[in-house]
Design a protein around this motif. Structure first.
Motif, PDB file in Angstrom:
ATOM      1  N   GLY A   6     -56.942 -27.055 102.400  1.00  0.00           N
ATOM      2  CA  GLY A   6     -56.447 -26.930 101.027  1.00  0.00           C
ATOM      3  C   GLY A   6     -55.017 -26.410 101.031  1.00  0.00           C
ATOM      4  N   THR A  37     -45.740 -31.909  96.845  1.00  0.00           N
ATOM      5  CA  THR A  37     -44.744 -31.012  96.227  1.00  0.00           C
ATOM      6  C   THR A  37     -43.677 -30.561  97.227  1.00  0.00           C
ATOM      7  N   THR A  89     -43.673 -24.343  98.833  1.00  0.00           N
ATOM      8  CA  THR A  89     -44.684 -23.658  99.625  1.00  0.00           C
ATOM      9  C   THR A  89     -44.866 -22.282  99.005  1.00  0.00           C
ATOM     10  N   PRO A 136     -68.388 -27.065  98.068  1.00  0.00           N
ATOM     11  CA  PRO A 136     -69.483 -26.654  97.181  1.00  0.00           C
ATOM     12  C   PRO A 136     -68.989 -26.544  95.730  1.00  0.00           C
ATOM     13  N   ASP A 194     -57.049 -25.547  89.138  1.00  0.00           N
ATOM     14  CA  ASP A 194     -55.613 -25.483  89.447  1.00  0.00           C
ATOM     15  C   ASP A 194     -54.921 -26.774  88.991  1.00  0.00           C
TER      16      ASP A 194
HETATM   17  P1  NAD Z   1     -57.573 -22.781  99.999  1.00  0.00           P
HETATM   18  O1  NAD Z   1     -56.803 -23.686 100.866  1.00  0.00           O
HETATM   19  O2  NAD Z   1     -57.273 -21.315 100.082  1.00  0.00           O
HETATM   20  O3  NAD Z   1     -59.129 -23.023 100.287  1.00  0.00           O
HETATM   21  C1  NAD Z   1     -60.110 -22.381  99.495  1.00  0.00           C
HETATM   22  C2  NAD Z   1     -61.449 -22.402 100.222  1.00  0.00           C
HETATM   23  O4  NAD Z   1     -61.926 -23.722 100.277  1.00  0.00           O
HETATM   24  C3  NAD Z   1     -61.390 -21.910 101.673  1.00  0.00           C
HETATM   25  O5  NAD Z   1     -62.469 -21.018 101.862  1.00  0.00           O
HETATM   26  C4  NAD Z   1     -61.597 -23.163 102.483  1.00  0.00           C
HETATM   27  O6  NAD Z   1     -62.250 -22.915 103.723  1.00  0.00           O
HETATM   28  C5  NAD Z   1     -62.466 -24.007 101.572  1.00  0.00           C
HETATM   29  N1  NAD Z   1     -62.367 -25.456 101.754  1.00  0.00           N
HETATM   30  C6  NAD Z   1     -61.240 -26.202 101.790  1.00  0.00           C
HETATM   31  N2  NAD Z   1     -61.551 -27.510 101.903  1.00  0.00           N
HETATM   32  C7  NAD Z   1     -62.893 -27.592 101.947  1.00  0.00           C
HETATM   33  C8  NAD Z   1     -63.819 -28.676 102.046  1.00  0.00           C
HETATM   34  N3  NAD Z   1     -63.403 -29.942 102.081  1.00  0.00           N
HETATM   35  N4  NAD Z   1     -65.141 -28.388 102.091  1.00  0.00           N
HETATM   36  C9  NAD Z   1     -65.585 -27.091 102.011  1.00  0.00           C
HETATM   37  N5  NAD Z   1     -64.747 -26.036 101.886  1.00  0.00           N
HETATM   38  C10 NAD Z   1     -63.417 -26.273 101.854  1.00  0.00           C
HETATM   39  O7  NAD Z   1     -57.498 -23.174  98.463  1.00  0.00           O
HETATM   40  P2  NAD Z   1     -56.521 -24.068  97.611  1.00  0.00           P
HETATM   41  O8  NAD Z   1     -56.841 -23.745  96.215  1.00  0.00           O
HETATM   42  O9  NAD Z   1     -56.564 -25.476  98.036  1.00  0.00           O
HETATM   43  O10 NAD Z   1     -55.068 -23.495  97.987  1.00  0.00           O
HETATM   44  C11 NAD Z   1     -54.594 -22.299  97.417  1.00  0.00           C
HETATM   45  C12 NAD Z   1     -53.214 -21.958  97.938  1.00  0.00           C
HETATM   46  O11 NAD Z   1     -52.287 -23.009  97.620  1.00  0.00           O
HETATM   47  C13 NAD Z   1     -52.661 -20.708  97.275  1.00  0.00           C
HETATM   48  O12 NAD Z   1     -52.004 -19.885  98.221  1.00  0.00           O
HETATM   49  C14 NAD Z   1     -51.688 -21.240  96.244  1.00  0.00           C
HETATM   50  O13 NAD Z   1     -50.704 -20.322  95.892  1.00  0.00           O
HETATM   51  C15 NAD Z   1     -51.148 -22.448  96.965  1.00  0.00           C
HETATM   52  N6  NAD Z   1     -50.538 -23.488  96.103  1.00  0.00           N
HETATM   53  C16 NAD Z   1     -49.551 -24.240  96.632  1.00  0.00           C
HETATM   54  C17 NAD Z   1     -48.929 -25.213  95.873  1.00  0.00           C
HETATM   55  C18 NAD Z   1     -47.814 -26.026  96.461  1.00  0.00           C
HETATM   56  O14 NAD Z   1     -47.264 -26.879  95.791  1.00  0.00           O
HETATM   57  N7  NAD Z   1     -47.428 -25.777  97.691  1.00  0.00           N
HETATM   58  C19 NAD Z   1     -49.329 -25.464  94.558  1.00  0.00           C
HETATM   59  C20 NAD Z   1     -50.366 -24.674  94.050  1.00  0.00           C
HETATM   60  C21 NAD Z   1     -50.966 -23.708  94.828  1.00  0.00           C
END
Ligand code: NAD
Length: 397
Positions: A99, A149, A152, A186, A196
């Motif tokens: 993610g 995007t 970071t 899940p 988000d």
């Molecule tokens: P994350 O990457 O933190 O993952 C959240 C949870 O999902 C983790 O426990 C992970 O193990 C689990 N997970 C991920 N993929 C899975 C799958 N396919 N199956 C089961 N579990 C899975 O969460 P996120 O919301 O994707 O990312 C959040 C981060 O991204 C934050 O730090 C946020 O600030 C950042 N962000 C970045 C941008 C950007 O443009 N760069 C934009 C918005 C947010």
């Protein structure tokens, strides 16, 4: 009223979207060399996908160094460690699999592995002088849109800061966006990350710097997310829902890259910095109060949000239609069985949060600017189970 504006649109990422596109990893990687640096989670959550990736790379003649250190709210120290290892292993490309946390860490590593800068130097404004390592971004959540995007988001625990910042160099060279990779999420993670997308779409749409181009992406992302998020949460095997949520996530990423986010992200990132909360859920719980606060700054767009979320606004005045939009977001949060308000995540009123959100210019993209006093009331609204600015304002009077 439609206005013609000057705007800039550029999207340098080669983006492959569709079920099964993950299988093209080997072919895509081979164009960049023979040594890859793969950034993913320490947990076994994606163990099968990581094994698959390594096998596909090997079959294409690419050797992999694994870096399994992507945790929620990735830090500058882990990014520095990754950049050092990418350098010492002579990696020619970086691959992010996961993610937003994994993709953002991979971005930070790709940009700093080729030079002397550390990622926090860039946060503090240092110019990037070296071309980064090419990055292949493979999202496994439908949430951040980080694969599309130029942002970071990196945390600094010592300083209690979490900074999302934009540089053209953070755009991945290639994004492989395969909705099948999200099926293992899940329901709670599907909901938290999917919210988000909603926040990105709405904030990109209402931001003062929105353009006709960013609006196109934001509107479609909002329409898809409103229609498919509940389905993806309550039936994770619904591939149409998964595919549409993945598309919504990527489109919303393009939207924020060509517009901005607003006060829900300003407050949400500050809260994440201090309380280390999950990103998607945190910004989503801020959104209803932020919309109540900001909607008078652009009633027309908030009325459109109600329509895009499926509300019949015929017969309503623009103001009536606009005022419905926060309630529609609140209803979605309730339908997804999410906690009500930041207070339910253990967040409390906090001086460092207030200090971070009131930095000069941080309200610049909001359709309605916010003073320190406005932020104080707004944050009370975000903390409350009603997630309501209007109610917090009444209580403050
Ligand atoms: P994350 O990457 O933190 O993952 C959240 C949870 O999902 C983790 O426990 C992970 O193990 C689990 N997970 C991920 N993929 C899975 C799958 N396919 N199956 C089961 N579990 C899975 O969460 P996120 O919301 O994707 O990312 C959040 C981060 O991204 C934050 O730090 C946020 O600030 C950042 N962000 C970045 C941008 C950007 O443009 N760069 C934009 C918005 C947010």
């Amino acid at each position: 009223m439609d206005t013609l504006t000057n705007f800039y649109f550029s999207f340098p990422t080669r983006l492959l979207f569709g079920q099964g596109k993950f299988n093209s990893l080997g072919q895509e990687a081979a164009q960049f060399g023979k040594k890859a640096f793969l950034v993913t989670y320490p947990s076994p959550t994606l163990a099968d996908q990581v094994d698959q990736a390594v096998a596909m790379l090997k079959a294409a003649g690419v050797e992999t160094t694994l870096f399994r250190k992507a945790e929620a709210n990735p830090t500058h120290t882990v990014a520095d460690e990754g950049a050092e290892l990418a350098r010492s292993s002579d990696s020619q490309m970086v691959i992010g699999l996961g993610g937003g946390s994994a993709l953002d860490l991979a971005k930070a590593i790709a940009v700093t592995a080729t030079g002397r800068l550390k990622i926090w130097d860039i946060v503090e404004g240092a110019p990037i002088t070296q071309p980064p390592l090419p990055l292949i971004a493979i999202p496994t959540t439908a949430g951040t849109g980080s694969e599309a995007t130029q942002y970071t988001v990196i945390s600094n625990r010592e300083q209690q800061r979490k900074e999302g910042f934009a540089r053209r160099e953070f755009y991945p060279a290639v994004a492989i966006v395969d909705p099948l990779l999200t099926v293992s999420m899940p329901p709670a993670i599907t909901a938290q990350t999917g919210l988000d997308v909603l926040v990105h779409a709405i904030e990109a749409y209402i931001a003062k710097v929105a353009t006709p181009a960013s609006d196109l992406f934001a509107r479609e992302a909002l329409r898809l997310c409103s229609r498919y998020l509940r389905l993806a949460v309550y039936n994770g095997n619904d591939l149409a829902a998964r595919t549409n949520m993945m598309a919504a996530s990527t489109l919303a990423g393009i939207a924020i890259s060509h517009s901005d986010t607003t006060l829900a992200h300003v407050i949400g990132e500050a809260v994440g910095a201090v309380f280390n909360t999950w990103h998607g859920l945190t910004v989503a719980l801020c959104l209803p109060a932020v919309m109540e606060y900001a909607c008078i700054g652009n009633l027309e767009k908030f009325a459109q949000i109600s329509a895009l979320m499926g509300e019949d606004i015929s017969g309503l005045s623009t103001r009536e239609a606009a005022l419905k939009s926060p309630e529609l977001v609140r209803q979605l949060i309730v339908d997804l069985d999410m906690p009500r308000g930041l207070g339910a995540l253990g967040v409390t009123e906090n001086e460092q949060v207030l200090k971070l959100v009131t930095r000069p210019g941080w309200d610049a993209a909001s359709p309605r600017p916010a003073s320190r006093q406005d932020f104080e009331i707004l944050i009370k609204g975000c903390l409350s189970p009603q997630m309501s600015y209007w109610r917090a304002l009444e209580e403050a009077d």
